[in-house]
Design a protein around this motif. Structure first.
Motif, PDB file in Angstrom:
ATOM      1  N   PRO B  20     -15.325  61.398  33.852  1.00 22.21           N
ATOM      2  CA  PRO B  20     -16.113  61.166  32.636  1.00 22.21           C
ATOM      3  C   PRO B  20     -15.587  60.035  31.756  1.00 22.21           C
ATOM      4  N   THR B  21     -14.250  59.905  31.664  1.00 22.16           N
ATOM      5  CA  THR B  21     -13.679  58.838  30.830  1.00 22.16           C
ATOM      6  C   THR B  21     -14.036  57.461  31.408  1.00 22.16           C
ATOM      7  N   VAL B  22     -13.939  57.356  32.734  1.00 22.12           N
ATOM      8  CA  VAL B  22     -14.263  56.073  33.384  1.00 22.12           C
ATOM      9  C   VAL B  22     -15.762  55.784  33.257  1.00 22.12           C
ATOM     10  N   LEU B  23     -16.577  56.811  33.441  1.00 22.07           N
ATOM     11  CA  LEU B  23     -18.034  56.617  33.277  1.00 22.07           C
ATOM     12  C   LEU B  23     -18.334  56.131  31.856  1.00 22.07           C
ATOM     13  N   GLU B  24     -17.691  56.765  30.868  1.00 21.93           N
ATOM     14  CA  GLU B  24     -17.934  56.388  29.466  1.00 21.93           C
ATOM     15  C   GLU B  24     -17.545  54.934  29.230  1.00 21.93           C
ATOM     16  N   HIS B  25     -16.401  54.532  29.794  1.00 22.10           N
ATOM     17  CA  HIS B  25     -15.919  53.153  29.628  1.00 22.10           C
ATOM     18  C   HIS B  25     -16.929  52.144  30.194  1.00 22.10           C
TER      19      HIS B  25
END
Lengths: 454, 454
Positions: B20-25
């Motif tokens: 999720p953090t990478v997707l958000e970035h």
């Protein structure tokens, strides 16, 4: 009614002609490529007329080959499939000079010298100088360049906007009047260099420049081609704003000496032109001279006065004539490869050896700031063996350039002469080009046979 | 097997992530445009991997949005249709520096400062400076430019060759290593600025320049914007090789004075940088100063030393911060029109009036040698009325520019923010662009929604 009668009804008999002399004039360019007659020559006066002609041709599958002045060098203007030769000589108006914008809006039939005459009134000049007094439409179609591109760029760099008539008659504009844009696909760049295969240009907006306060011409002789080229690399690396930088090899100087009874040093020679303010220039010239000195330059002459400059560049201007003069009845074949700088010295040396091996005689002339050089050959078109030798030599130069990251044509374009090298140079990208061609000209009426071959 | 599992099998779990953090970035860029999550982020390492990913995506109709560093300003990197965010951060090698050719071969994930660090060892530099430390792949995709394009040109002028992976997985090369070419269609120019809608870049060959012997920075204040712009026109007409020439309006200087507690004259101010040899430069600066004097310049300061130059340009560097600083919690909206030179002074005056009318606060910053200027607005995205006012202002600036021969985006690109202006700006040419898009990406998987809108 057949299409020629239809065209005559629309445009009148004077602007739609099958007169044999006119057909003959539109059957060739300045190259050695075989002539071919069009069926009719049409002289449009407006984009709307071009659109109407194009729609008719598209419906009836009639080939259309745009024609400027016929100064192309790879057969671009030769209508090998017959049909319509679309002559732009009646669309030759300079429509608007915008001095504050460094822009000029012109019709495609305007010639380079005509344009510069008009611009001079405003203290401006158009930078692209391919030698011939070509039309700007033709120059855009082949992405022409010449001696000044090292400073000012090639034709594609000057075209800000094009009005283009597509194969189906649609009239589009490809750009704007701004110095830069990131809006949409760069259609201007795609149409420039498309050699009449994607559309016909009916108006161009071109970038122009202020006439420099001062110009200095220089001539510098070197022991070897390598040292001349190294000098160029060092001058460019230092950011000295040279406007022209031309190389001629020793064999070519010898021919000028024979022809003009002069005694120029028979050495690889650089011809350099500097543009700038008077005071900056004296430093630029001094700096270039010191660089040349480090590379064994034995003679570095420079002149500021316009007449003296012309005298200094005399060898350069006379080179082609020197070879033409000694070859009555022959036709000129000019090769046109371009290589990365680091390959240029080797390429010029190899070209001289290849000329000698071929048994032909030829000059070597390089727009050395671009890595672009020409071998000028005088050939007897009635002698098949001589033609063959010239073609083998041309092929050798192209293969040499392609194997070293170069291109088969630096500035003359593909036409029919370089079509056979497109697959080797572009690989699968040629299929992409072909798919763009098909989507914009599904019936293949636009300058058939050019770029992609027969 | 679903496509994400397939990709994981090919590339491993580390390089195919739904974290999720990478997707958000990967859901946003630096602009005010609304974020949207991709379904998966993929980190390829080679062109062959990109080709394999692309083939799979094409077969299964999965959207693919290339991602550099996310510094775009019009939502280019935001995957509005989900699918794959193709992150090039693992393809960040400087592959080859060719000093003699003034060329460098790089992977798309290389950043501008990374590249310049490497080039400095060879006495070279890469000229395009858009402010952000963007990747060269992203800069090529948007045809970025910035402060130096008046001298060195925009991104499109620097790209000699691209390796491009097409929607169907084909890998093509678009150019060569030569300074110029007239061979085939100019695919390089077409792909540069195509914003990931025609293919993904996996390698770039870029033109670089020798670091100039000397650099001089100057700052000049004028009574009016018109006189500042007239000075620029005269400097360019005289051919003075300025490397940067930036305008900031008086309101913006005032904000810097407030923020930094400085006392710079609150007048329209030009920031100029000269590149050249030491001796030529002193004349260029003197010449520019005399031109500025003719246009009422009240203060002309210049510095040669690197620290003093930075100090002199302090206002320019601090301008955005001065506005950001006073607007905590707000997001930046940067407009980006470009007009012909002759329209620039009027456009900047109109922009200031329009800002005042809007009730918003903003800086005006112009790459005045190109006719390109930005209004930097700080807006509260949670306040729909304020967002609306900013959008109305942006639309006004675009309409003003388009009605005067300008473009809706000088250097930031279309993305989603300028898609609605494409028809007005390009007319029927937009249909031609669309037909090129369809032939190269028939399934519409490449960065859907960008340039052409939803």
């Amino acid at each position: 009614m057949d299409y020629i009668s239809q065209l005559k009804e629309w445009l009148g008999h004077e602007r739609v002609t099958t007169n044999p002399t006119v057909l003959e004039h539109h059957s060739h360019d300045e190259s050695y490529h075989a002539p071919h007659l069009p069926d009719v020559v049409v002289f449009p006066q407006t984009a709307q007329e071009v659109s109407r002609i194009m729609k008719l041709a598209n419906e009836q599958r009639i080939p259309v080959t745009p024609f400027g002045l016929g100064s192309s060098l790879e057969g671009h203007a030769i209508p090998y499939s017959g049909g319509i030769s679309l002559d732009f000589s009646l669309m030759n108006q300079v429509l608007e000079v915008r001095p504050q914008d460094f822009l000029v809006r012109v019709q495609p039939g305007v010639t380079r010298t005509q344009l510069n005459k008009e611009l001079k009134k405003h203290g401006l000049f158009f930078s692209v100088d391919p030698g011939a007094d070509a039309t700007v439409g033709g120059m855009a179609a082949t992405n022409a360049s010449g001696t000044t591109s090292v400073r000012y760029g090639v034709m594609r760099d000057q075209v800000r906007d094009l009005e283009v008539v597509l194969a189906d008659g649609r009239i589009i504009r490809t750009g704007s009047m701004t110095a830069k844009s990131s809006s949409g696909y760069h259609l201007t760049g795609l149409f420039v260099g498309s050699e009449g295969t994607l559309g016909a240009f009916t108006e161009l907006t071109l970038r122009v420049y202020g006439i420099p306060e001062a110009t200095v011409a220089a001539r510098a002789c070197f022991p070897t081609v390598q040292e001349a080229v190294d000098t160029v690399v060092d001058i460019l690396a230092a950011g000295v704003p040279v406007a022209r930088i031309e190389l001629i090899d020793e064999r070519s100087i010898r021919q000028v000496n024979l022809y003009k009874e002069t005694s120029y040093p028979e050495q690889p020679t650089l011809f350099i032109e500097f543009h700038g303010s008077e005071q900056s220039l004296s430093h630029d010239v001094e700096f270039a001279q010191s660089i040349a000195g480090e590379h064994g330059c034995s003679e570095f002459l420079f002149e500021t006065d316009s007449k003296a400059r012309a005298q200094l560049w005399d060898v350069r201007h006379n080179m082609a004539y020197a070879f033409i003069h000694k070859s009555p009845g022959k036709k000129m074949m000019v090769t046109d490869v371009c290589v990365p700088f680091s390959e240029l010295a080797g390429a010029v040396v190899d070209a001289r050896q290849a000329i000698d091996r071929s048994g032909l005689d030829g000059a070597i002339l390089g727009h050395v700031g671009d890595g672009n050089y020409h071998v000028i050959l005088m050939i007897d078109l009635s002698d098949p063996a001589e033609v063959k030798r010239a073609e083998v030599l041309n092929a050798h130069l192209v293969e040499y350039a392609l194997s070293r990251g170069g291109t088969c044509t630096g500035e003359h374009g593909v036409g029919v002469g370089k079509a056979k090298y497109q697959r080797i140079e572009h690989g699968e990208a040629l299929d992409v080009m072909h798919s763009l061609k098909r989507v914009l000209d599904p019936n293949g009426i636009l300058n058939p046979g050019k770029i992609f071959g027969a």
